[in-house]
Motif scaffolding. Structure first.
Motif, short mmCIF file in Angstrom:
data_model
loop_
_atom_site.label_atom_id
_atom_site.label_comp_id
_atom_site.label_asym_id
_atom_site.label_seq_id
_atom_site.Cartn_x
_atom_site.Cartn_y
_atom_site.Cartn_z
N THR A 100 14.45 24.31 26.01
CA THR A 100 13.82 24.45 27.34
C THR A 100 14.61 23.71 28.41
N CYS A 101 14.95 22.42 28.15
CA CYS A 101 15.66 21.67 29.19
C CYS A 101 17.16 21.58 28.89
N GLN A 102 17.57 22.10 27.73
CA GLN A 102 19.01 22.20 27.38
C GLN A 102 19.70 20.85 27.15
N GLU A 142 8.96 13.97 20.62
CA GLU A 142 9.07 14.63 21.92
C GLU A 142 10.50 14.56 22.46
N CYS A 143 10.87 15.53 23.28
CA CYS A 143 12.20 15.56 23.89
C CYS A 143 12.31 14.37 24.83
N GLU A 144 13.41 13.61 24.70
CA GLU A 144 13.55 12.41 25.52
C GLU A 144 13.74 12.76 26.99
N SER A 145 14.17 13.98 27.23
CA SER A 145 14.43 14.37 28.62
C SER A 145 13.21 15.01 29.27
N CYS A 146 12.58 15.98 28.60
CA CYS A 146 11.48 16.71 29.27
C CYS A 146 10.12 16.39 28.67
N GLN A 147 10.08 15.59 27.62
CA GLN A 147 8.83 15.15 26.97
C GLN A 147 8.05 16.24 26.23
ZN LIG Z 1 13.62 19.01 26.64
#
Ligand SMILES: [Zn+2]
Length: 374
Positions: free
Chosen positions: A200-202, A221-226
């Motif tokens: 999703t956030c690449q 969770e994704c560290e960038s987009c959670q």
């Molecule tokens: Zn992400």
């Protein structure tokens, strides 16, 4: 845990469908409103055309009245002319009559002008009436469709909401809370990991995070987009197959300061991966188990570049593609990250396939140089 992720995936589908349906239900009256606006504009146009036609009619009547008036004057002058005594009086009356006749012609011209206008005005009125009729029919149809679609959507919404409630009750409350928090701000709460990236956030995942997501033991969770991350082995396998079939194997750089090798029989360990890194005057060697990526023994440092410092390790090896930042290598700890291990194993497969191919092809020509000889 895995069941939670499975439920979350379905919940995300339900959430997205509910959102889509709500947006559609909200958009339907807007579509009707747009046509209603158009309809109002056409009505105004019709009123204006009708008003213009009426004004023309009034003007024509006014000119006709003027003509009648002038004709009345003329016959009065003629009567008077029979009773005049002097030539001058007679001339004056004749002049008045001439003048009135000129006025009549001017009014007749104006009437002709208005009549020519009237044809165009009638066309305008008729066109606006036809337009209004079409648009009225259209809006009725559109309203009916909107009514039907809204009813269908409301029914679907009720079904999806029930499904959503069921899914929510099957998910661990803490996980659900994390999912809904991201969902609220970003419109989706779940993201698939593919090729070590959050799709999703690449953003690229750290090797350790990637391994944790792959293992599926906890929800990361994704560290960038959670967004909460999940991994689909089928999609990953697809990517790997594509990479294998579409990408030609890159040739390892001969003069690079970092070199990875496959060693088929390294002491008692058997098959291993070797990593050599040249520093300014020294070089280091790391050894990793072929299948698990576990590091064997400590890092060994020697004087000189690795080709001179570790000649005994370079017999019968296969040179592989591999280039990682030394700091990153240090951060791996005692085990190669899954993505690195995958990459080395894949490259080894490709190197083997290529070498068997080129051996057949080159058999009749000069023998090809063994990678270890370089
Ligand atoms: Zn992400």
């Amino acid at each position: 845990m895995l069941q939670d992720l499975e439920n979350l995936k379905q919940l995300q589908v339900a959430d997205k469908e509910i959102q889509r349906l709500r947006e559609e239900v909200a958009a339907l009256p807007k579509r009707v409103a747009v046509i209603e606006e158009k309809l109002a504009a056409t009505k105004a146009k019709l009123e204006k055309a009708k008003g213009a036609a009426k004004a023309d009619e009034a003007a024509r009547k006014k000119y006709e009245a003027s003509i009648q008036d002038l004709q009345g004057k003329i016959s009065k002058f003629r009567d008077q002319s029979l009773a005049v005594k002097t030539n001058d009086q007679y001339k004056a009356l004749m002049h008045e009559i001439q003048f009135a006749e000129q006025e009549i012609r001017a009014n007749e011209d104006k009437i002709l002008e208005v009549m020519m206008n009237t044809e165009a005005r009638d066309k305008d009125v008729k066109a606006a009436e036809a337009e209004l009729k079409t648009e009225t029919a259209e809006i009725e149809k559109e309203k009916e469709e909107a009514r039907k679609r809204t009813a269908e959507d409301e029914k679907l919404l009720a079904e999806w909401n029930a499904k959503r409630d069921g899914l929510r009750s099957g998910i661990d409350p803490d996980t659900l809370r994390r999912y809904e928090r991201v969902m609220k701000y970003r419109g989706s709460g779940l993201s698939e990991v593919r090729d070590q990236k959050c799709t999703t956030c690449q953003v690229m995942l750290r090797p350790q995070t990637y391994n944790e997501v792959r293992s599926g033991q906890t929800i990361i969770e994704c560290e960038s987009c959670q967004r909460l991350l999940y991994f689909n082995p089928e999609n990953e396998a697809k990517i790997e197959r594509t990479n294998l079939t579409t990408k030609r194997r890159a040739k390892p750089k001969v003069d690079s300061q970092q070199a990875w090798f496959y060693h088929p029989s390294f002491g008692e360990e058997g098959e291993v991966f070797l990593a050599f890194i040249n520093a300014s005057t020294t070089s280091s060697r790391r050894v990793f188990e072929l299948h698990t990526g576990r590091q064997i023994g400590d890092i060994l440092n020697r004087e000189g570049s690795f080709r001179l410092a570790f000649p005994e390790d370079l017999n019968g090896v296969v040179r592989l593609n591999g280039q990682w930042d030394e700091e990153e290598i240090d951060s791996w700890g005692s085990e190669l990250p899954m993505v690195v291990l995958d990459s080395l194993q894949r490259d080894l497969d490709l190197a083997r396939a290529e070498s068997s191919h080129s051996t057949h092809a080159a058999a009749a020509e000069t023998p090809s140089e063994h990678p270890a000889a370089r």
